[in-house]
Design an enzyme around this catalytic site. Structure first.
Site, PDB file in Angstrom:
ATOM      1  N   HIS A 242       0.832  -1.210   0.000  1.00  0.00           N
ATOM      2  CA  HIS A 242       0.000   0.000   0.000  1.00  0.00           C
ATOM      3  C   HIS A 242       0.873   1.269   0.000  1.00  0.00           C
ATOM      4  O   HIS A 242       0.871   2.044  -0.942  1.00  0.00           O
ATOM      5  CB  HIS A 242      -0.893   0.032   1.244  1.00  0.00           C
ATOM      6  CG  HIS A 242      -1.883  -1.096   1.341  1.00  0.00           C
ATOM      7  ND1 HIS A 242      -2.881  -1.328   0.416  1.00  0.00           N
ATOM      8  CD2 HIS A 242      -2.032  -2.059   2.293  1.00  0.00           C
ATOM      9  CE1 HIS A 242      -3.592  -2.374   0.781  1.00  0.00           C
ATOM     10  NE2 HIS A 242      -3.108  -2.840   1.914  1.00  0.00           N
TER      11      HIS A 242
HETATM   12  O1  RIB Z   1      -5.049   0.862   4.102  1.00  0.00           O
HETATM   13  C1  RIB Z   1      -3.653   0.776   4.052  1.00  0.00           C
HETATM   14  C2  RIB Z   1      -3.027   1.767   4.972  1.00  0.00           C
HETATM   15  O2  RIB Z   1      -3.403   1.458   6.312  1.00  0.00           O
HETATM   16  C3  RIB Z   1      -1.491   1.728   4.957  1.00  0.00           C
HETATM   17  O3  RIB Z   1      -1.002   3.033   5.185  1.00  0.00           O
HETATM   18  C4  RIB Z   1      -1.141   0.836   6.116  1.00  0.00           C
HETATM   19  O4  RIB Z   1       0.113   1.180   6.709  1.00  0.00           O
HETATM   20  C5  RIB Z   1      -2.248   1.147   7.082  1.00  0.00           C
HETATM   21  O5  RIB Z   1      -1.856   2.310   7.783  1.00  0.00           O
END
Ligand code: RIB
Ligand code: CA
Length: 317
Positions: A242
């Protein structure tokens, strides 16, 4: 071409930690500072993890400013621990950092740095946007001074990962996201729609660990819990990159497909709280407020990520 000067606002967090390493491995980027926020885990651990990962990469010269311990209105949930472990960095074990955060609060640090060099700083938010929202409210002049804001957050056509409609970073502080989305900053949004197409596999991690490196071992140990979560709940042998995908907006934008849209966030407090949605039909007749990544060449991005991490590991860190 001069490297992009960036500050990352972060809640490390396994994928946050991978993002710092990826940025340090990318000559197109100059990582100037980290500002921490509560999110995946509490502020003490996100700040400690930020310092510890920089130390692992011999980058303790990069300042860390401690930020908000609570969202603006919501309460901090525990959803992050299931994915990132109670330490916030999975099963990785890093020594207590020797370095300390700077004395200045993250909000004041962001304001000072952004105002000091108008048009120079690109800010990445890869956790809840609490710090940035309060910085905007305290000093609105940062809005025209920020070069660009790149956000990991939201889910546009994709379902949510913390509720059926909401993505974790936005859901953790939807009011902060609302302030940021409507502040007038040039925003690039990297939502779940694209990050779920960038899946790091256990084979990728094994490939990286052919190099005898503490960073390779950190990636293996940090992603272990993350991958267990994905195996158990998303039936995939790997994990989504992500946060690291935000770096592609600078180093490999050709891998992403962007559309300009007006995007808003539900702060009504109901079942859709934290839901992010784009006005694809422009029925509200509002101007686009961001550039949204809606497709990506995911496997090519993961290959780039691994190649850059291999170069960092080979550098003998
Ligand atoms: O949805 C993904 C996000 O949520 C990323 O930033 C992960 O680190 C969590 O914080
Ligand atoms: Ca994060």
């Amino acid at each position: 071409m001069n490297p992009s000067r960036i500050i990352i606002d972060t809640d490390p967090g396994v994928d946050d930690a991978l993002t710092f390493l990826f940025a340090l491995a990318s000559p197109e980027i100059q990582l100037e500072a980290l500002t921490t926020v509560c999110g995946n885990i509490g502020i003490e651990k996100t700040t400690r993890n930020a310092l510890a990962v920089l130390e692992l990469a011999h980058a303790s010269h990069i300042p860390v400013a401690r930020g908000c311990a609570l969202p603006l209105v919501s309460t901090l949930g525990k959803a992050g621990e299931a994915v990132h472990g109670t330490s916030g960095i999975g099963e990785a074990s890093l020594p207590e950092p020797k370095s300390q955060p700077i004395h200045q609060h993250a909000i004041d640090y962001l304001i000072e740095r952004i105002l000091a060099e108008p048009g120079e700083i690109t800010l990445f938010t890869i956790g809840p946007m609490t710090n940035l929202a309060l910085a905007i409210r305290k000093e609105p002049r940062i809005v025209p001074s920020l070069k660009e804001l790149i956000i990991m957050g939201g889910a546009i056509r994709q379902g949510g990962n913390v509720t059926p409609l909401a993505e974790f970073n936005v859901h953790a502080d939807p009011h902060a996201a609302h302030i940021v989305f409507h502040a007038g900053i040039p925003i690039t949004l990297i939502p779940l729609d694209v990050t779920y197409k960038c899946l790091l596999t256990s084979a990728d991690v094994e490939r990286l660990n052919r190099i005898d490196s503490p960073i390779a071992r950190f990636v293996r140990d940090a992603t272990a819990t993350y991958m267990d979560f994905y195996r158990k709940y998303e039936s995939f042998d790997g994990c989504a990159l992500h946060d690291p995908l935000t770096i592609a907006a600078i180093i490999a934008p050709e891998l992403l497909t962007f559309e300009e849209h007006h995007v808003d966030v539900d702060i009504s407090g109901g079942v859709g709280n934290g839901n992010t949605f784009a006005d694809f039909m422009n029925v509200a007749k509002k101007p686009a407020n961001m550039k949204v990544a809606l497709d990506v060449r995911g496997r090519e991005f993961v290959e780039l990520f691994i190649e850059r991490m291999e170069s960092l590991c080979r550098a003998g860190l």
